[in-house]
Enzyme design. Structure first.
Site, PDB file in Angstrom:
ATOM      1  N   ASP A 277       5.995 -22.418  25.744  1.00  0.00           N
ATOM      2  CA  ASP A 277       5.368 -21.812  24.573  1.00  0.00           C
ATOM      3  C   ASP A 277       5.278 -22.896  23.483  1.00  0.00           C
ATOM      4  OD1 ASP A 277       4.115 -20.089  22.872  1.00  0.00           O
ATOM      5  OD2 ASP A 277       5.541 -18.451  23.114  1.00  0.00           O
TER       6      ASP A 277
HETATM    7  C1  BGC Z   1       2.851 -17.440  21.240  1.00  0.00           C
HETATM    8  C2  BGC Z   1       2.183 -17.363  22.584  1.00  0.00           C
HETATM    9  C3  BGC Z   1       0.782 -17.903  22.492  1.00  0.00           C
HETATM   10  C4  BGC Z   1       0.842 -19.309  21.945  1.00  0.00           C
HETATM   11  C5  BGC Z   1      -0.520 -19.961  21.841  1.00  0.00           C
HETATM   12  C6  BGC Z   1       2.731 -18.812  20.605  1.00  0.00           C
HETATM   13  O1  BGC Z   1       3.205 -18.839  19.305  1.00  0.00           O
HETATM   14  O2  BGC Z   1       4.202 -17.082  21.366  1.00  0.00           O
HETATM   15  O3  BGC Z   1       2.166 -16.043  23.049  1.00  0.00           O
HETATM   16  O4  BGC Z   1       0.172 -17.866  23.751  1.00  0.00           O
HETATM   17  O5  BGC Z   1       1.424 -19.279  20.651  1.00  0.00           O
HETATM   18  O6  BGC Z   1      -1.287 -19.404  20.859  1.00  0.00           O
END
Ligand code: BGC
Length: 731
Positions: A277
């Site tokens: 993530d």
């Molecule tokens: C979130 C994810 C997301 C990623 C990209 C993160 O902050 O937890 O779910 O896919 O950002 O946007």
């Protein structure tokens, strides 16, 4: 010890890679053999994009050097193709994989995922994902960071809106449906995306519902509650996984070899890659399990994270780590191999560019909007309808609409609305005005969403007094749920409840419509309001759906995928809890597992939802009285529409393993079916229960159907229903 045993067994067992396409693997091997370490690390690097702006020049430079494997959130075919061109000018011409959070629609926005789960109709979520994929693909996106399959038992957590609620069975069915919807049977087909099951693992178990917080969950609960939707995604062929932000039992999820390698790869045979993530690898430093970037890379890569989102610890540190012999080239190669495997399976080498088609041909097509409308119709949950108050008659002359959410276009779409445009959204007010062209539909906001001042209440109440009917549009704005939107109170914000009570006191036929991203505490509202319709964040077409439901053109048939507590002190509150040694059966006995100031029962249980008609269940039968542990049993029940109009009921089947070597939940959902019946119509609905449904992990964490009595419940929610039982014999 148990983990060591499992590891030893796996080492002895034949390799799980038998299903790999050997020709493709040879191709990857040949390419890998030509790559420098820098080029390999390039494939493991994902950078954040600037949305609809062109990528900055240093991205093209990196791409030309083969040092950029993936970009997230770069939108528009022109921007994407420009950067892709640079990647294809690199020595090995490996295309960039463009990813985006296509969660509940790209341009045509569907109800938020929790709402879709409230439809209890997985085919609808599958179609929504398919349409989202088609639109995103047309804009150049090839990979979605969805489905989010985290189980959530705490409504304070704002990301509860992104998943399918509290139940592992419902969550698994929806996880698989969404993977199929995004990927189809072959995600190299035009119009399909590679999907990503996230956030692995136990992100939804954040303590106190505070986003990004620590989770501490037993292996049993992980395997029985939090893991199943992820396993369902793997079984449905999901291309990628995302490692979560949280730490779990002392190890951050982006550095956890047990979840990332042992369970995911070795036990489940996952062949795709894992992306971290957002900066979750760099964050290992703040977690306190790495001293610096090199330590973070060394914790994440060998644990099983393959691609690094946004931070660049792999790129910066791996060359030295390899040189110093702290990290093997084989570990790097394996990660690159997984990334290339998905790029090849995706057909990215053959079709690296986005087609540049006119928007009218690819976005918001009439059939997409019709599907979004159907999804919103079916996601509506009628929580209460005394009188009945609803549906209203279309003959009314004056309708007064009060509340901060009647005309909020952005909040119709909800958080994670892809490239959805607020101006495309049909609000409740739009829907009502379209529905009642000759009536006077008047709007009074009463207060804004935070509702700190009651300055606008009197005017709204005055208007309500002269109305034939009143609609109260209450709830949360879209920013109050989603990522980083945990709430320490899940009441209606500010003085919205007081606004509702003042308007209700006008005594007119009044329905509350709720727009919100999570279960809320509604006890007082429930006491005072005759009718409450849960609309969630219903998407682009939501206003039409709600207006149709208020006037009887749609009969609500959704059911709650998440328990609505009476008060926050009950949280976490979920239907599939354990019995304890002191179940609260006798209210006068103090020494039971209960509160002295609140009932244990929720306001609305999991699976709850009313209709404008009534249904009765009868004749629950089992086709056998006893089965061996490897056997299956068929449960059947008849559902009848006993009311005045056609409608939908969701027949739900629960089991309870009455005596087992480990304590089992009081109920576990094991089957459901949404049926549409005309007045007086009946249907016999059947559910098969075999080792998959009846088994559980024993004390040694082995899946087993234990001998003894099983109870079976057929109901229209997780509370009540018909009951039968059968025995599993010892052989
Ligand atoms: C979130 C994810 C997301 C990623 C990209 C993160 O902050 O937890 O779910 O896919 O950002 O946007």
């Amino acid at each position: 010890m148990r983990k060591l045993l499992a590891l030893a067994l796996l080492l002895l067992s034949p390799t799980l890679s038998w299903s790999l396409d050997q020709a493709l693997e040879a191709k990857i091997g040949a390419l890998l053999g030509r790559m420098t370490l820098e080029e390999k690390l390039g494939q493991l690097q994902q950078l954040g994009g600037p949305g609809t702006q062109p990528a900055p020049p240093n991205y093209s430079e990196a791409a030309r050097k083969g040092r950029l494997g993936s970009v997230l959130t770069l939108l528009g075919s022109k921007n994407i193709n420009e950067l892709q061109k640079a990647a294809l000018e690199s020595r090995l011409k490996i295309p960039i994989l463009f990813g985006f959070d296509v969660i509940h629609g790209y341009r045509t926005i569907f109800p938020m995922p929790l709402a879709e789960a409230a439809s209890w109709e997985p085919s609808l979520a599958e179609k929504a994902a398919q349409i989202a994929a088609a639109e995103a693909y047309a804009a150049g996106v090839r990979w979605t960071f969805a489905p989010m399959v985290d189980i959530a038992r705490d409504p304070r957590w704002g990301r509860i809106m992104e998943g399918s609620g509290e139940d592992p069975y419902l969550g698994s069915v929806f996880a698989a449906a969404r993977v199929r919807g995004f990927q189809g049977t072959d995600y190299s087909e035009p119009g399909r995306l590679a999907a990503c099951a996230k956030h692995w693992a136990a992100y939804g178990a954040a303590e106190a519902g505070r986003d990004y917080n620590t989770a501490d969950v037993s292996e049993r609960t992980l395997r029985e509650v939090y893991f199943p939707p992820f396993k369902a995604a793997v079984d449905a062929g999901v291309a990628t996984f995302m490692s979560a932000f949280n730490d779990l039992d002392g190890l951050p999820a982006s550095a956890n070899p047990w979840t990332l390698t042992q369970v995911l790869r070795k036990e489940w045979g996952f062949e795709g890659f894992v992306v971290s993530d957002y900066e979750s690898i760099k964050e290992l430093i703040k977690h306190g399990v790495a001293a610096d970037a090199a330590g973070a890379a060394l914790a994440a890569l060998p644990a099983g994270v393959d691609m690094e989102m946004v931070s660049d610890t792999f790129m910066a540190s791996v060359p030295t780590l390899v040189q110093q012999g702290e990290l093997s080239m084989e570990t790097v190669n394996e990660a690159v191999r997984r990334v290339l495997r998905i790029k090849m399976r995706l057909g990215l080498f053959e079709r690296p560019f986005a087609e540049d088609l006119p928007e009218a041909e690819t976005m918001k097509k009439p059939e997409y909007l019709a599907a979004a409308k159907e999804a919103a119709d079916k996601s509506l949950v009628l929580l209460k309808n005394d009188g009945p108050t609803l549906p209203f008659t279309k003959d009314l002359k004056t309708l007064v609409v009060v509340g901060p959410l009647a005309a909020d276009t952005t909040s119709m779409l909800g958080w994670w609305a892809g490239d959805g445009k607020p101006e495309d959204a049909i609000t409740l007010l739009d829907g009502l005005r379209r529905k009642l062209p000759t009536a006077s539909v008047k709007q009074f906001q009463g207060c804004d969403i935070d509702c700190l001042s009651d300055g606008g209440f009197a005017e709204a109440v005055e208007a309500a007094k002269s109305a034939d009917a009143v609609v109260l549009a209450l709830g949360e704005s879209y920013t109050m749920s989603g990522e980083a939107a945990s709430r320490s109170s899940i009441d209606l914000p500010g003085h919205q409840l007081e606004l509702a009570l003042a308007v209700l006191a006008a005594g007119k036929p009044t329905a509350v419509v709720l727009f919100n991203g999570r279960p809320m505490t509604l006890s007082k509202l429930h006491e005072k309001a005759p009718a409450i319709l849960e609309a969630w964040f219903p998407g682009t077409m939501g206003g039409h759906s709600v207006a149709d439901a208020l006037f009887g053109d749609v009969n609500p048939g959704g059911k709650l995928p998440s328990t609505f507590p009476r008060n926050l002190g009950q949280v976490p509150l979920y239907y599939n809890h354990k019995n304890t040694g002191r179940p609260a059966l006798n209210p006068t006995d103090r020494y039971l597992s209960k509160y002295i100031d609140s009932p244990n029962a929720p306001l609305y249980p999991f699976g709850w939802g009313l209709s404008y008609t009534t249904f009765a269940l009868k004749d629950l039968s089992l086709d056998q009285k006893t089965i061996p542990p490897s056997g299956s049993i068929q449960a059947s029940v008849t559902v009848e529409n006993t009311g005045p109009v056609a409608g939908d009921e969701v027949v739900q089947l629960y089991i309870r393993d009455a005596v087992s070597s480990v304590s089992r939940p009081v109920r576990e959902l094991k089957g459901f079916q949404r049926v549409t019946l005309k007045p007086g119509e009946q249907r016999r609905v059947g559910f098969a229960l075999g080792p998959k449904e009846l088994g559980a992990y024993d004390q040694e964490m082995r899946w087993k159907v234990e001998p003894g009595t099983f109870q079976v419940f057929a109901g229209t929610s997780s509370a009540g229903g018909l009951e039968a039982s059968f025995d599993v014999l010892s052989k």
